[in-house]
Design an enzyme around this catalytic site. Sequence first.
Site, PDB file in Angstrom:
ATOM      1  N   GLU A 179       0.861  -1.203   0.000  1.00 48.44           N
ATOM      2  CA  GLU A 179       0.000   0.000   0.000  1.00 48.44           C
ATOM      3  C   GLU A 179       0.889   1.241   0.000  1.00 48.44           C
ATOM      4  OE1 GLU A 179      -1.823  -0.260   3.803  1.00 48.44           O
ATOM      5  OE2 GLU A 179      -2.938  -2.064   3.297  1.00 48.44           O
ATOM      6  N   LYS A 235       2.408   4.576   1.467  1.00 48.84           N
ATOM      7  CA  LYS A 235       2.577   5.076   2.838  1.00 48.84           C
ATOM      8  C   LYS A 235       2.139   6.546   2.829  1.00 48.84           C
ATOM      9  CE  LYS A 235       5.963   5.179   6.574  1.00 48.84           C
ATOM     10  NZ  LYS A 235       5.810   6.580   6.897  1.00 48.84           N
ATOM     11  N   ASP A 286       1.380  10.169   3.744  1.00 49.04           N
ATOM     12  CA  ASP A 286       2.082  11.081   4.640  1.00 49.04           C
ATOM     13  C   ASP A 286       1.065  11.952   5.370  1.00 49.04           C
ATOM     14  OD1 ASP A 286       4.412  11.779   5.792  1.00 49.04           O
ATOM     15  OD2 ASP A 286       5.064  13.151   4.219  1.00 49.04           O
ATOM     16  N   TYR A 299      -6.466   1.456   7.052  1.00 49.10           N
ATOM     17  CA  TYR A 299      -5.760   0.258   6.596  1.00 49.10           C
ATOM     18  C   TYR A 299      -5.682  -0.841   7.640  1.00 49.10           C
ATOM     19  CZ  TYR A 299      -2.336   3.283   8.849  1.00 49.10           C
ATOM     20  OH  TYR A 299      -1.713   4.128   9.726  1.00 49.10           O
ATOM     21  N   LYS A 359      11.016   3.353   2.263  1.00 51.51           N
ATOM     22  CA  LYS A 359      11.023   4.814   2.069  1.00 51.51           C
ATOM     23  C   LYS A 359      11.720   5.186   0.761  1.00 51.51           C
ATOM     24  CE  LYS A 359       9.776   6.526   6.281  1.00 51.51           C
ATOM     25  NZ  LYS A 359      10.546   7.246   7.253  1.00 51.51           N
ATOM     26  N   CYS A 402       6.187  48.756  -7.837  1.00 54.45           N
ATOM     27  CA  CYS A 402       5.496  47.574  -8.371  1.00 54.45           C
ATOM     28  C   CYS A 402       5.960  47.358  -9.814  1.00 54.45           C
ATOM     29  CB  CYS A 402       3.985  47.791  -8.340  1.00 54.45           C
ATOM     30  SG  CYS A 402       3.080  46.528  -9.244  1.00 54.45           S
ATOM     31  N   CYS A 407       2.681  48.203 -12.226  1.00 54.45           N
ATOM     32  CA  CYS A 407       2.061  49.524 -12.399  1.00 54.45           C
ATOM     33  C   CYS A 407       2.971  50.678 -11.994  1.00 54.45           C
ATOM     34  CB  CYS A 407       0.749  49.600 -11.624  1.00 54.45           C
ATOM     35  SG  CYS A 407       0.979  49.727  -9.847  1.00 54.45           S
ATOM     36  N   CYS A 450       2.125  46.069  -3.330  1.00 56.16           N
ATOM     37  CA  CYS A 450       1.951  47.203  -4.225  1.00 56.16           C
ATOM     38  C   CYS A 450       0.840  48.090  -3.641  1.00 56.16           C
ATOM     39  CB  CYS A 450       1.540  46.692  -5.601  1.00 56.16           C
ATOM     40  SG  CYS A 450       0.815  47.956  -6.645  1.00 56.16           S
ATOM     41  N   CYS A 494      -3.560  49.006 -10.031  1.00 53.29           N
ATOM     42  CA  CYS A 494      -2.486  48.161 -10.558  1.00 53.29           C
ATOM     43  C   CYS A 494      -3.075  47.095 -11.488  1.00 53.29           C
ATOM     44  CB  CYS A 494      -1.755  47.493  -9.403  1.00 53.29           C
ATOM     45  SG  CYS A 494      -0.513  46.328  -9.962  1.00 53.29           S
TER      46      CYS A 494
HETATM   47  S1  IVH Z   1       0.520   0.167   8.772  1.00 50.76           S
HETATM   48  C1  IVH Z   1       2.008  -1.376  13.057  1.00 50.76           C
HETATM   49  N1  IVH Z   1      -0.085   1.306   6.504  1.00 50.76           N
HETATM   50  O1  IVH Z   1       3.341   5.208   8.630  1.00 50.76           O
HETATM   51  C2  IVH Z   1       2.087  -0.267  12.121  1.00 50.76           C
HETATM   52  N2  IVH Z   1       0.971   2.624   8.156  1.00 50.76           N
HETATM   53  O2  IVH Z   1       6.158   4.889   9.769  1.00 50.76           O
HETATM   54  C3  IVH Z   1       0.895  -0.252  11.249  1.00 50.76           C
HETATM   55  N3  IVH Z   1       1.281   4.946   7.507  1.00 50.76           N
HETATM   56  O3  IVH Z   1       2.759   5.254  12.042  1.00 50.76           O
HETATM   57  C4  IVH Z   1       1.014   0.813  10.277  1.00 50.76           C
HETATM   58  N4  IVH Z   1       0.346   4.783   5.540  1.00 50.76           N
HETATM   59  O4  IVH Z   1       0.956   6.263  10.611  1.00 50.76           O
HETATM   60  C5  IVH Z   1       0.471   1.472   7.715  1.00 50.76           C
HETATM   61  N5  IVH Z   1      -0.737   2.180   4.442  1.00 50.76           N
HETATM   62  C6  IVH Z   1      -0.183   2.343   5.668  1.00 50.76           C
HETATM   63  C7  IVH Z   1       0.306   3.583   6.098  1.00 50.76           C
HETATM   64  C8  IVH Z   1       0.899   3.674   7.351  1.00 50.76           C
HETATM   65  C9  IVH Z   1       0.932   5.595   6.396  1.00 50.76           C
HETATM   66  C10 IVH Z   1       1.990   5.561   8.657  1.00 50.76           C
HETATM   67  C11 IVH Z   1       1.481   5.138   9.995  1.00 50.76           C
HETATM   68  C12 IVH Z   1       2.697   4.705  10.762  1.00 50.76           C
HETATM   69  C13 IVH Z   1       3.815   5.225   9.949  1.00 50.76           C
HETATM   70  C14 IVH Z   1       4.985   4.292  10.141  1.00 50.76           C
END
Ligand code: IVH
Length: 687
Positions: free
Chosen positions: A120, A122, A124, A234, A322, A416, A419, A434, A439
């Site tokens: 999946e 990750k 942010d 998730y 990452k 500016c 103008c 300005c 303008c």
């Molecule tokens: S699973 C036991 N799935 O990433 C940990 N985490 O660096 C279960 N995060 O603290 C986490 N997307 O907040 C999981 N698809 C995803 C995620 C995800 C973002 C975050 C989560 C976690 C951090 C870990």
Amino acid sequence: MPEEARIEEVRKRAETLRKEIREHQYRYYVLDCPTISDEEFDRLWDELVRLEEQYPELVTLDSPTQRVGGEVASAFRAVPHTRPVLSLSNAFDEGDVRAFHRRLLSVTGAKEQDVRYVVEPKIDGLTVVLRYEGGNLSLGLTRGDGIQGEDVTANVRTVRSIPLVLRGEAGATPDFLEVRGEVYLPKQDFAELNRRKEEAGEATFANPRNAAAGSLRQLDPRVTAGRPLRALFYEIRAYEPGRPFRTQEEMLSLLQSLGFPIPPYEVCGSLSQLLKVIEDWREKRHTLPYDTDGIVIKVDDLELEARAGATSHSPRAELAFKFPAEQVETKVLDIVVQVGRTGALTPVAILEPVRVAGSTVSRATLHNEDMVKEKDVRVGDWVILQKAGDVIPEIVTVLKDKRTGAEKEFSMPDKCPVCGADAVRLPGEAVTRCTGMACPAQLRESLIHFASRDGMDITGLGSSTVDSLVEAGLVRDAGDLYFLKKEDLLKLPRMGEKSAENLVRAIENSKSRPLSRLIFALGIRHVGDRGADVLAEHFKSIDKLMKATEEDLLTVPDVGPETARAIATAFRQESMKVLIEKLKKAGVKAAAAVEAAVGLTGQKPLAGKTYVITGTLSSMTRREAEELLKSLGAKVGQDVSKNTDALIVGDQPGSKLDRARALGVRTMTEEEFLELVGREPAGCTMS
Ligand code: IVH
């Protein structure tokens, strides 16, 4: 009908509406596949809001309208988690992934061919843990230190993609459910939020995660409600009674059927497939509407996951891969100054075009004078570029070793660039502005804003036509638009007969936009579309809003000191007074007619009456008719009830007509309606 029976009827209707609205929100937020238009959705929504306004005793806590209800808190309450909220260990290359896979096999004794992985993105954002008791959202917590979290229930409730009630038939949903997910701010909304903050001279957020965290951890839930937060889920942390899933994939599908939006995912049957999918995501992740800093790899079989166990920090069967923030080298070709709608002067680096994080970048904002100095960016410099939050190009550092001595320092102009008026930076402010009243740059941006979809919605008045109008000197403010004739427009480059006619018509049509649109269109600092709605609802006329003092404005819900000052200052400007006068003279209804008709006598002739409209009216749109009725003091209902004074019947009426007949409610033709509101029927103009 006896009072009790009537209330029962309304209660049933409200419950039906709630169900329908939940279903449409599910289709929109979870399945990403709406089946009705925004207008149709708004109609259902408005009907429910009205019913709940009329019968406050029938409002339920789980109603989709009741997302913002919490009080302003002084601090967040700490609540223990049912079990630790763990984190993930990180991988940065293929070697890390292979080592993770080997360790998993050796710890669990599983065979190579028995291991499947789910991958999946990750997201942010910010972790949230939600509890549902008896199918209702009962608690929302942040991760906190993993042992106890902060109670952010009131804020979580404002996130529209989070279900307040679990989906599914009663009895089929769990008695107790705990889920984990991520609250985030979509990339485009993050960019927009920062753009507004920059224009207002406020500090910007470094990335969408900070923006999401800052928005969710607000003591006033109304502030959170104003930010377009979203969420993806998730993990099911607890499901009682029983646990009807054995794999990650089944868990995700159950989450979705309970009403939660889930991230996209892929299933990999082997290590080699997993490594390929990881590589695919390196680029693919940029196409997602939210920022990601990697992907998450999870063993699909939950029994295997349990066998692998966890350290105190993270499960052994899950891994975060990452991706490094992509950084590229490029050259600063120039530093130009852009002038925004509020007159803010923004230095922008023009770059040798370069590909980064999924798109080609040739400009990067340098925000303000201090930022240019701090980073010491000069024309001719080689720089390292990345995208903040995957969207906004930013210069990370200057490669000073590469300097030849020919680089040129930047200085903020004191005039500016558009103008020539003085540009000033007030003490304590980061932004230079300005001061020119006329303008062209400000004028251009303010006209584009005025005509935008959320503003007066003038089709055909895009940026290039605005440029031509400004260049030709045909408009000095938005009011002048309403005095343009087809012949004027025909003088513009690339303007044909048909387009000119269409534009004149579109400008004419925009005269009937409601007050909230006009207020938004005026482009007052800190007043967005929601703010404009609140102001329109409160003041009901542009004249009253213009006369409001800062103190008056502070009594309006959601209006803080900065916004109050901005509004009062805007309406003190001579240029604004001139503009409103022109709009009134032109017959822009929200600026003129309504208040003139009612305001002179101070009477609302239709006060206390409720009307409902069905079918198409020939003389005006449904929305215009509603605005007109409201301006005369009437309420406009969405559905016919005993309380309805009359049903206004247009062409091709719907089932409301049957209902009105059944209830013995009076019906009115369009002509009768026009007479009621003091309008001439079409085609009968008096000589
Ligand atoms: S699973 C036991 N799935 O990433 C940990 N985490 O660096 C279960 N995060 O603290 C986490 N997307 O907040 C999981 N698809 C995803 C995620 C995800 C973002 C975050 C989560 C976690 C951090 C870990």
